[in-house]
Design an enzyme around this catalytic site. Structure first.
Site, PDB file in Angstrom:
ATOM      1  N   PHE A  85       0.819  -1.433   0.145  1.00 13.03           N
ATOM      2  CA  PHE A  85      -0.149   0.027  -0.054  1.00 13.03           C
ATOM      3  C   PHE A  85       0.839   1.090  -0.102  1.00 13.03           C
ATOM      4  O   PHE A  85       0.672   2.415  -0.411  1.00 13.03           O
ATOM      5  CB  PHE A  85      -1.115   0.080   1.206  1.00 13.03           C
ATOM      6  CG  PHE A  85      -2.228  -0.542   0.955  1.00 13.03           C
ATOM      7  CD1 PHE A  85      -3.172   0.066   0.283  1.00 13.03           C
ATOM      8  CD2 PHE A  85      -2.644  -2.010   1.040  1.00 13.03           C
ATOM      9  CE1 PHE A  85      -4.468  -0.763  -0.121  1.00 13.03           C
ATOM     10  CE2 PHE A  85      -3.731  -2.571   1.075  1.00 13.03           C
ATOM     11  CZ  PHE A  85      -4.626  -1.975   0.291  1.00 13.03           C
ATOM     12  N   GLU A  86       1.978   1.440   0.686  1.00 17.77           N
ATOM     13  CA  GLU A  86       2.874   2.655   0.754  1.00 17.77           C
ATOM     14  C   GLU A  86       3.415   2.533  -0.560  1.00 17.77           C
ATOM     15  O   GLU A  86       3.745   3.775  -1.216  1.00 17.77           O
ATOM     16  CB  GLU A  86       3.817   2.297   1.794  1.00 17.77           C
ATOM     17  CG  GLU A  86       3.264   2.369   3.242  1.00 17.77           C
ATOM     18  CD  GLU A  86       2.652   3.441   3.660  1.00 17.77           C
ATOM     19  OE1 GLU A  86       2.843   4.724   2.766  1.00 17.77           O
ATOM     20  OE2 GLU A  86       1.631   3.511   4.485  1.00 17.77           O
ATOM     21  N   SER A  87       3.955   1.823  -1.413  1.00 22.56           N
ATOM     22  CA  SER A  87       4.488   1.679  -2.716  1.00 22.56           C
ATOM     23  C   SER A  87       6.001   2.421  -2.323  1.00 22.56           C
ATOM     24  O   SER A  87       6.198   3.435  -1.585  1.00 22.56           O
ATOM     25  CB  SER A  87       3.746   2.572  -3.815  1.00 22.56           C
ATOM     26  OG  SER A  87       2.660   2.087  -3.965  1.00 22.56           O
TER      27      SER A  87
END
Length: 261
Positions: A18-20
């Site tokens: 989700f953070e990438s």
């Protein structure tokens, strides 16, 4: 006694998905373009300046996020590992009941995204023995600066999956989605007492207008109550309740104007 649980491999994979990884500084509330965040080079900041795997200046690692900073993926992984240490510590310290690994992973992910203050709100029911209420409460943390964010909705869904150890625990985003680090606390609902106060203030003023000459003192106090009611309920964002109180003030003003002509 606080536990000493650690984030699992599955939990770490979930957070990274989700953070990438972004090697430069970006504003986490500015939408990505064709799957890529735009590099921040100056100007007003809409969200939070971020780099690497969701690192901000509020996180534990000492790297300061300033325009022109760049990191490699290896550096970003090391920074993330340090940043997650304080999230693990917060969950272990704040949660007072036994946790499954899935629950712990979900809460660490939540803390990394939403912060310790929101964690305390989330787990309050759990600490009272109601884990089901905490599971449901994830859905309340989906706004950033008042705006519902699709990335936050999907992240909360995924954290509930981690919590329940179901297949949806590791959703792989099909595209880069904004998951701002600044997440709003849930809004307080309007209470029955405020609803009653608004109705009472409005009714008292209307009656006073009908009663005529001797109603000045009767009007003055309800108008004051109406003003207090507006300030008391405005923070809850209820248009209907505010309308009742404003109508009361207008009615009282009309009466006083007619009375003094």
């Amino acid at each position: 006694m606080a536990s000493n649980m650690k984030l699992s491999v599955a939990g770490l994979k979930f957070i990274k998905s989700f953070e990438s990884f972004v090697p430069y500084v970006y504003d986490d509330k500015v939408p990505a373009v064709k799957g890529r965040y735009r590099e921040y080079t100056g100007g007003p900041v809409k969200g939070t300046l971020t780099i690497g795997y969701g690192h901000t200046n509020a996180a534990k690692h000492p790297l300061k996020v300033v325009p022109g900073t760049y990191v490699t993926e290896a550096q970003a992984r090391e920074i993330l590992d340090v940043d997650l240490d304080e999230c693990e510590e917060a969950v272990n310290r704040i949660v007072k009941v036994p946790m499954t690994q899935g629950q712990f992973d979900a809460l660490v992910s939540f803390t990394f995204n939403c912060g310790e203050a929101n964690l305390k709100k989330l787990v309050a029911p759990m600490n009272r023995g109601n884990s089901a209420a905490t599971y449901a409460k994830f859905d309340e943390f989906i706004r950033s600066k008042g705006e519902v964010m699709r990335g936050l909705v999907r992240r909360r869904d995924g954290e509930q999956g981690l919590w329940a150890s179901t297949p949806k625990a590791l959703p792989e985003p099909h595209e880069v989605e904004n998951v701002p680090e600044e997440v709003d606390a849930p809004k307080k609902p309007v209470s029955k007492r405020d609803i009653a106060a608004g109705a009472t203030a409005g009714t008292a003023v209307v009656v006073a207008v009908k009663e005529g000459v001797d109603a000045v003192n009767t009007v003055a106090e309800p108008v004051k109550q109406a003003v207090d009611t507006v300030s008391g309920i405005a923070s809850y964002g209820s248009v209907a309740l505010i309308a009742v109180a404003v109508a009361a003030i207008v009615a009282g003003g009309v009466y006083l104007w007619l009375r003094n002509r």
